[in-house]
Design an enzyme around this catalytic site. Structure first.
Site, PDB file in Angstrom:
ATOM      1  CG  ASP A 528      -1.917   0.824   1.165  1.00 13.07           C
ATOM      2  OD1 ASP A 528      -2.331   1.647   0.407  1.00 13.07           O
ATOM      3  OD2 ASP A 528      -2.644   1.030   2.322  1.00 13.07           O
ATOM      4  CD  GLU A 531      -0.108   5.443  -3.823  1.00 16.89           C
ATOM      5  OE1 GLU A 531       0.488   5.781  -2.601  1.00 16.89           O
ATOM      6  OE2 GLU A 531      -0.877   4.602  -3.975  1.00 16.89           O
ATOM      7  CG  ASP A 604      -8.041   4.699   0.363  1.00 17.47           C
ATOM      8  OD1 ASP A 604      -7.996   3.415   0.302  1.00 17.47           O
ATOM      9  OD2 ASP A 604      -7.496   5.596   0.928  1.00 17.47           O
TER      10      ASP A 604
HETATM   11  C1  NOJ Z   1      -4.784   3.395   2.592  1.00 25.05           C
HETATM   12  C2  NOJ Z   1      -5.191   2.241   1.765  1.00 25.05           C
HETATM   13  O1  NOJ Z   1      -5.689   2.580   0.757  1.00 25.05           O
HETATM   14  C3  NOJ Z   1      -6.310   1.524   2.804  1.00 25.05           C
HETATM   15  O2  NOJ Z   1      -6.857   0.511   1.977  1.00 25.05           O
HETATM   16  C4  NOJ Z   1      -5.653   1.255   3.878  1.00 25.05           C
HETATM   17  O3  NOJ Z   1      -6.676   0.231   4.696  1.00 25.05           O
HETATM   18  C5  NOJ Z   1      -4.950   2.162   4.620  1.00 25.05           C
HETATM   19  N1  NOJ Z   1      -4.046   2.876   3.927  1.00 25.05           N
HETATM   20  C6  NOJ Z   1      -4.344   1.776   6.000  1.00 25.05           C
HETATM   21  O4  NOJ Z   1      -3.457   0.839   5.457  1.00 25.05           O
END
Ligand code: NOJ
Length: 942
Positions: A528, A531, A604
């Site tokens: 995660d 980027e 998200d």
């Molecule tokens: C951002 C991610 O996009 C999300 O899916 C994740 O739960 C959070 N970071 C925490 O790790």
């Protein structure tokens, strides 16, 4: 000084999650608009002055007598009457009719970054294959003192000549199919190139603008401006697709001109955008600079190989054709779609992809960047995730609740809270006292665990990963040589420089069973924030003027950074066992080529109705650009879906290639059983439907891995001449056999209008009623119902027994589902292998092709690669010989059959068939006694 929001973040990481939300509440103003990005502003203004005729014609032309043409490539010098600069143009003729156009300074004063080909192209720069065409020819002509060269360099799959036309003055390149222009470069005159120049003192003349500012940040731009842009036009088409990731519809909206639907260009710059919008060209987590055009006549594409920040404007030339002519020849033929590409740095590098069919475009593109690697079989099952499963007891309880409620699932996930203080590769032992036992409990049920491992490394001298990387000098450095320090979940963090091959290997090694304590081979990984997301950085990411290992400026490679982490993680998992196994790694950031390393998701999203249809648009777009293994958080990440929304989300999510439920830490728990009835039953039915379809999904993944064909497909991919499908994204295809129309609205919305291309028969998958020759129809859609149609002419495999996981289905028999076409024919396939190793690459797989015609169904092994290892094949074949077809459904028969004749090894025998009287044309052959590995045929007899 630490900005205010970071002070809050520091508090937040030690206090409560509510603070994190407060601190991270990102507004649109935190991200650049085109005017904030000097090069985007420059090129848009330049385009305006060309369109507004302040610039009469393109100042770029070919230097007389500089053109050299060989069967491999065309080279020429482009000269600019604007600033006297000379540029080197190369157009290389590649296999399958692809033309690669590269432009950079002829005699650079400062060298340019030569592009990310070594990371992005499947076999690197050296792996590209030149075309060889024995009827290659060049016609040079002259008009009004300006030369043009027409090069016939190949033929397409329909036997049409492929030609490249270089016009010298003004400079333009046009790809033609016979005499039809299909892709035009600089026909609008937007080509514009900033040459790299050494910095001059203000006393030496005009001061160049090097530094660039955005909000409180300064980008030093030590090499100064170096951007470039050009227009690329697709004549005769009215729809463009691709260039993810954006929260926008499948058919790209225009961004300029009178009918500009967005006011900003599509932006490609990997960013962590908190609470992103539901309809916007703003940049998101991934970037794939591949644009496709489609018309009833042909499909083409352009792959713009730049890993620097890129903006793309889309415009449509209005048809000036009178209405009557429109009716006769179709508006699309007279419409052009234009794209205006603007990149900050690197070289101008565009692959022109000639098609002409959708299938050709996918395989041509795949020949450049590779295909989706065949995933582990479990990975296409259902994934249960949330931020966070609180502790080991919680994980075990959730696992047993799935058992209790008889809902299948394959993987449970742990988010960042499972670590000791956000130090990845560690466990918070107070919450997960025995991680190995936890993984073993899951393994006993045939299930897996996924842990998040983010790329930011906590700066803590007691953290072995940090210490080791610091000592080895593997972190990204500031200009003063010190390790870069930024903010992310753990607070002060550093990031490994994956451009250093040794460091990258070191990252991979962190996933070994020895290094990653308490990990087992039942653990898989989620990357995660890659980027990379840096809360204290410009636009929540890394400063562009940071210099990586080997002198590469971050500006040049920003969009591939996340992919390199994905790659290292996947390699780590592959190498952790003596017999290599396929990895499973989900990544948030991606670029062209990421499909070789694992799955991606759309980031998200929110528990809002508008995000439900958006998930299909985004996943279809990803599939068009080769990112097949793609999904969206089922239920929506932020917020709390109503039980109806969550049910609808599952009903849709099962038809996306990557199927995972996920939720924000502040959202209410929403495991299916918490919803009560009738939702629980509806969700269970949906997830079971996914499992029923796993053999079909796995076969589609296999086919994608060899051909580049999307797994979920926009309607136009299957019905390329049906213009009414071109903008449809709320009804889509799963392979060629299934057409899905999810319900994405709240409330009673009792009917869904479903669109049918007229050329085929469609069968309601549940009712098996057939629809022929209609174009649309309303269907009732109570909450328990979803609309899925089988397309006539297809055969697909299913497994019909309810089990707890994909592993538990391994020895289950198959059912074949045959839906006849209007002409009474059908084809289909079934692929199987061991689901985890790479033996399939050496022949250890079964790939059956089914054909139905003249009332006879045959099963034959697909042609195998000539170099396939026969012993591996035989061994695998014997290991699955016990797998049989327990049922064959045939639907759409014109006759009611009374028996079947089965032929196997030259021996004939009779068996039973039952045809329903109620629903004419639907017959079932039960237990025909046939193995999946054998050749046989079944003749239906009256
Ligand atoms: C951002 C991610 O996009 C999300 O899916 C994740 O739960 C959070 N970071 C925490 O790790």
């Amino acid at each position: 000084m630490i900005p205010f929001s970071n002070k809050l973040l520091r508090l937040a990481t030690t206090c409560s999650v509510a603070f994190i939300l407060l601190a991270l509440s990102v507004k649109q103003e935190d991200f650049k608009k085109c005017v904030d990005s000097s090069f985007c502003k420059l090129h848009r203004e330049y385009a305006d002055s060309v369109t507004g005729k302040q610039i009469k014609s393109s100042p770029y032309s070919i230097l007389p007598d500089s053109t050299i043409i060989t069967p491999k490539e065309l080279t020429a010098t482009i000269t600019s009457s604007k600033d006297g600069s000379n540029l080197k143009l190369t157009a290389s003729f590649l296999k399958d009719g692809i033309v690669r156009m590269r432009v950079q300074e002829l005699n650079p004063e400062i060298p340019r970054y030569q592009g990310p080909g070594e990371y992005v192209l499947v076999n690197g720069e050296k792996g590209l294959i030149s075309s060889s065409y024995d009827q290659f020819k060049v016609d040079t002509s002259s008009k009004d003192g300006s030369k043009s060269h027409l090069v016939t360099y190949n033929q397409n799959s329909k036997g049409a000549d492929l030609k490249l036309l270089l016009a010298e003055n003004p400079f333009s390149l046009t790809l033609l199919e016979n005499d039809d222009p299909i892709i035009k470069v600089n026909s609008l005159g937007f080509f514009n190139f900033e040459t790299l120049k050494p910095k001059t003192n203000s006393s030496e003349g005009v001061e160049q603008v090097f530094e660039e500012h955005f909000k409180t940040w300064t980008d030093k731009r030590p090499r100064g401006p170096q951007s470039f842009a050009t227009d690329i036009t697709f004549p005769g088409c009215s729809h463009l697709y691709g260039i993810p990731s954006h929260a926008s519809p499948l058919s790209l909206k225009t961004t300029r001109g009178e009918d500009g639907m967005y006011s900003e260009p599509y932006r490609l710059y990997n960013l962590d955008v908190f609470e992103h919008l539901d309809d916007s060209p703003m940049a998101l987590y991934g970037s794939v600079p591949f644009l496709l055009s489609h018309s009833a006549k042909r499909t083409t594409g352009v792959f713009w190989l730049s890993s620097s920040e890129t903006w793309v404007d889309i415009t449509r030339d209005k048809s000036v054709v009178p209405e009557i002519v429109n009716k006769l020849v179709g508006t699309a033929d007279k419409t052009n779609m234009n794209s205006h590409w603007m990149s900050e740095s690197g070289v101008m590098d565009a692959f022109l992809i000639p098609g002409p069919t959708p299938k050709d475009v996918f395989s041509q593109y795949a020949s450049l960047v590779g295909t989706t690697d065949l995933p582990r079989e479990f990975a296409i099952g259902y994934h249960q995730c949330r931020w966070n499963y609180l502790d080991q007891k919680d994980v075990v309880t959730v696992n047993s609740k799935f058992e209790e409620h008889k809902i299948p699932y394959d993987v449970i996930w742990l988010d960042i809270e499972h670590t000791d203080g956000k130090k990845y590769y560690t466990w918070d032992i107070s919450k997960y006292p025995d991680p190995v036992e936890m993984q073993n409990i899951l393994a006993k049920h045939g299930r897996k665990l996924v842990n998040v491992v983010d790329p930011h490394i906590k700066r803590d001298n007691d953290y072995y990963v940090y210490k080791d990387a610091t000592e080895k000098g593997y972190f990204i450095k500031n200009s003063d040589g010190k390790d870069f320090n930024g903010w992310c979940w753990p607070g002060d963090s550093s990031w490994v420089d994956y451009f250093n091959p040794e460091a990258s290997k070191w990252v991979a090694d962190q996933f070994s069973l020895e290094n990653y304590k308490n990990s087992t081979t039942n653990l898989f990984i989620w990357n995660d924030m890659n980027e990379p997301a840096i809360f204290s950085g410009p636009e929540i990411t890394l400063n562009k003027d940071i210099v990586h290992y080997g002198g590469i400026e971050h500006r040049d490679v920003h969009n591939i950074f996340g992919m390199l982490y994905h790659k290292a993680t996947a390699e780590g998992l592959i190498n952790r066992e003596p017999i290599k196994k396929r990895p499973f790694v989900l990544s948030r950031a991606y670029f062209a080529g990421s499909q070789r390393y694992g799955a991606i998701w759309t980031g998200d999203n929110a528990s809002e109705w508008s995000h439900l249809p958006l998930s299909s648009s985004m996943i279809l777009t990803n599939n068009l650009v080769g990112m097949h293994f793609s999904g969206a958080d089922v239920g929506g990440f932020f917020g709390n879906p109503s039980p109806t929304m969550l049910t609808r989300w599952y009903q849709l999510g099962i038809w996306h290639p990557f199927f995972r439920a996920h939720a924000h830490i502040d959202s209410k728990r929403r495991e299916p059983w918490l919803l009560g009835e009738p939702y629980l039953s509806h969700i269970r039915d949906s997830i079971r439907m996914r499992y029923r379809m796993l053999p079909y999904w796995y076969t589609l993944f296999h086919e994608a891995s060899i051909s580049g064909m999307p797994i979920v497909r926009p309607m136009w991919v299957e019905f390329p001449e049906t213009t009414s499908t071109f903008a449809v994204d709320q009804q889509f295809m799963v392979g060629s056999a299934l057409m899905v129309a999810p319900i994405t609205e709240d409330g009673d919305a009792p009917y869904k209008n479903f669109m049918f291309p007229e050329q085929q028969t469609f069968y309601d998958l549940f009712e098996e009623m057939s629809l022929v020759g209609i174009t649309s129809r309303d269907f009732p859609t109570p909450l328990g119902e979803t609309l899925v149609f089988a397309v006539g002419g297809n055969i697909f495999p299913t497994r019909e027994r309810h089990r707890r996981s994909s592993e538990a289905m391994k020895n289950d028999p198959y059912t074949l589902n045959l839906f006849a076409s209007i002409k009474g024919k059908a084809t289909g396939s079934l692929y199987l292998d061991d689901g985890e190793t790479y033996n399939y690459k050496n022949g250890g797989y079964i790939y059956r092709k089914f054909t139905f015609q003249n009332a006879t169904l045959t099963s034959a092994e697909a042609e195998r690669p000539k170099d396939a290892d026969n012993s591996m094949y035989e061994k695998f074949k014997e290991s699955v010989r016990h797998l049989r077809f327990e049922r064959i459904h045939v639907v759409g028969m014109r006759n009611s059959y009374s028996k079947v004749i089965i032929t196997q090894n030259g021996v004939e025998r009779e068996s039973e068939i039952t045809c329903t009287k109620k629903r004419k044309g639907r017959c079932t052959i039960r237990d025909p006694g046939l193995s999946v590995v054998d050749d046989w045929s079944i003749r239906l007899s009256l």
